[in-house]
Write an enzyme that holds these catalytic residues in place. Structure first.
Site, short mmCIF file in Angstrom:
data_model
loop_
_atom_site.label_atom_id
_atom_site.label_comp_id
_atom_site.label_asym_id
_atom_site.label_seq_id
_atom_site.Cartn_x
_atom_site.Cartn_y
_atom_site.Cartn_z
N THR A 18 0.83 -1.21 0.00
CA THR A 18 0.00 0.00 0.00
C THR A 18 0.86 1.25 0.00
O THR A 18 1.97 1.28 0.54
CB THR A 18 -0.95 0.07 1.22
OG1 THR A 18 -0.23 0.54 2.36
CG2 THR A 18 -1.57 -1.28 1.52
N SER A 26 3.48 1.32 17.01
CA SER A 26 3.44 2.52 17.84
C SER A 26 4.83 3.18 17.81
O SER A 26 5.53 3.11 16.81
CB SER A 26 3.02 2.14 19.26
OG SER A 26 2.95 3.28 20.09
N TYR A 54 2.16 14.03 16.70
CA TYR A 54 2.62 12.69 16.29
C TYR A 54 2.73 11.79 17.51
O TYR A 54 2.21 10.66 17.53
CB TYR A 54 3.96 12.77 15.56
CG TYR A 54 4.47 11.41 15.15
CD1 TYR A 54 4.03 10.80 13.99
CD2 TYR A 54 5.39 10.72 15.95
CE1 TYR A 54 4.47 9.54 13.62
CE2 TYR A 54 5.83 9.46 15.59
CZ TYR A 54 5.37 8.88 14.43
OH TYR A 54 5.81 7.62 14.08
N LYS A 57 0.47 8.36 18.81
CA LYS A 57 0.99 7.04 19.17
C LYS A 57 0.53 6.64 20.58
O LYS A 57 0.34 5.45 20.86
CB LYS A 57 2.52 7.03 19.07
CG LYS A 57 3.02 7.19 17.63
CD LYS A 57 2.48 6.10 16.71
CE LYS A 57 3.02 6.18 15.31
NZ LYS A 57 2.55 5.09 14.44
N SER A 80 14.88 6.94 9.33
CA SER A 80 13.60 7.02 8.63
C SER A 80 13.70 8.06 7.52
O SER A 80 14.30 9.12 7.69
CB SER A 80 12.50 7.42 9.61
OG SER A 80 11.30 7.71 8.94
#
Length: 346
Positions: free
Chosen positions: A42, A182, A205, A209, A241
């Site tokens: 996805t 998470s 953000y 979580k 990331s």
């Protein structure tokens, strides 16, 4: 329905991210060689879908050639900040599959505005390990709404995926597994129960979580009892990331990496750095190697040897969070009841 008869079906949201890609390849490595697998990739855009499928295929050829003829690829274009897009994804899955074995909720979004460089320097000088474990210098925009008039980060990370599961629950029944990703930074301090959509939060953000943690503890027992679905909560630790690279130049990027390795050397179990190690907990959960009543973290030693850490979570307020999400779900069921969507448009 999958072209591979009796294939194991895995849906991974956010597959084009570093963590999503590594969840995909680790899952393929972890499943038996005689299993035929349909991997549903996805993303929000078709080019990213094509790119990640190509990357996974290359990995299979290079690292797990026994799976070359065992994996079939499919894709979903879904934007969790758009309720019609979520409905479209549900229609597609419902048309094509009778059962989904694994669902990884990995897609995550923040509304970052940059870095407070003065604050970053001060944090690094005062406490370098804390600065790269629980940073407070990432600037986040406040009050950002989606086109659906919901808190954007709340919708992207919490309600959008929650509603998606609500819609496809029948496909997961009797043996399906859900893995929610998470974060290490999901402390209760990031969430106000007077602002569940996180529209007034300067740390939306992290607040999202925390909501994921509470949602899990308010739903996992019922999912298993009433639907035969096992739900797990994990976090990937700290790793490189792609989402924040736009705010770093070559010097600050390598400075960040240096501090990551320093933190690991000084004993931090969470500085995995590698996306492959970060994907350990999500895949271990899917393969039944973790517990449902805790949060399992990807961790590693100074030398980079991976292991799992179990963390206890304060679940105070979980029932209130689930009640709020369920009320919103009913509202959106009503809003979308006459919606007809064209589902394969990029």
């Amino acid at each position: 329905m999958s072209l591979l008869k009796d294939s194991t079906v895995a849906v991974i949201t956010g597959t084009s991210s570093n963590l999503g890609f590594n969840i995909a390849v680790r899952l393929l490595e972890g499943l038996p060689d005689n299993k035929e697998i349909t991997l549903v990739v996805t993303s929000r855009t078709l080019p990213k879908v094509k790119e990640v499928i190509s990357d996974i295929k290359k990995y299979i050829v290079a690292k797990i050639p026994t799976k070359v003829n065992k994996v079939e690829f499919d894709y979903l274009l879904v934007d969790f900040t758009d309720m019609v897009s979520i409905l479209s994804a549900y229609y597609e899955l419902n048309k094509r599959y009778k059962h989904i074995d694994y669902l990884f909720i990995n897609a995550a979004q923040g509304v970052y505005g940059g870095i407070d460089w003065t604050g970053a320097v001060l944090e690094v000088l005062q406490s370098p390990i804390e600065a790269v474990t629980n940073p407070t210098y990432k600037l986040q925009k406040v009050g950002v709404e989606s086109g659906d008039k919901l808190g954007l980060v709340f919708q992207a990370n919490v309600f959008g995926p929650y509603y998606f599961i609500h819609r496809i629950k029948h496909l997961l029944e009797n043996g399906g597994k859900i893995v929610w990703v998470s974060s290490l930074m999901s402390s209760p301090k990031y969430l106000s129960f007077n602002d569940l959509q996180l529209l007034r939060s300067p740390a939306s953000y992290e607040g999202s979580k925390r909501l994921v943690d509470l949602m899990h503890f308010g739903t996992y027992n019922k999912l298993e009892r009433e639907h035969g679905i096992k739900q797990y909560l994990v976090h990937p630790g700290i790793f490189t990331s792609f989402s924040f690279f736009q705010y770093l130049n070559v010097f600050t990027y390598y400075g960040m990496l240096f501090l990551f390795y320093l933190a690991r050397f000084l004993g931090s179990p969470y500085h995995n750095i590698s996306g492959y190690i970060a994907a350990n907990a999500p895949v271990a959960a899917a393969l039944g190697q973790t517990k449902q009543n805790c949060k399992t973290a990807s961790a590693c030693t100074r030398s980079g040897k991976e292991y799992l850490l179990e963390e206890e979570i304060d679940s105070t307020g979980s029932d209130d969070v689930v009640s709020y999400l369920d009320t919103l779900t009913k509202e959106w069921d009503e809003k979308l009841k006459d919606q007809i969507v064209n589902t394969r448009q990029p």
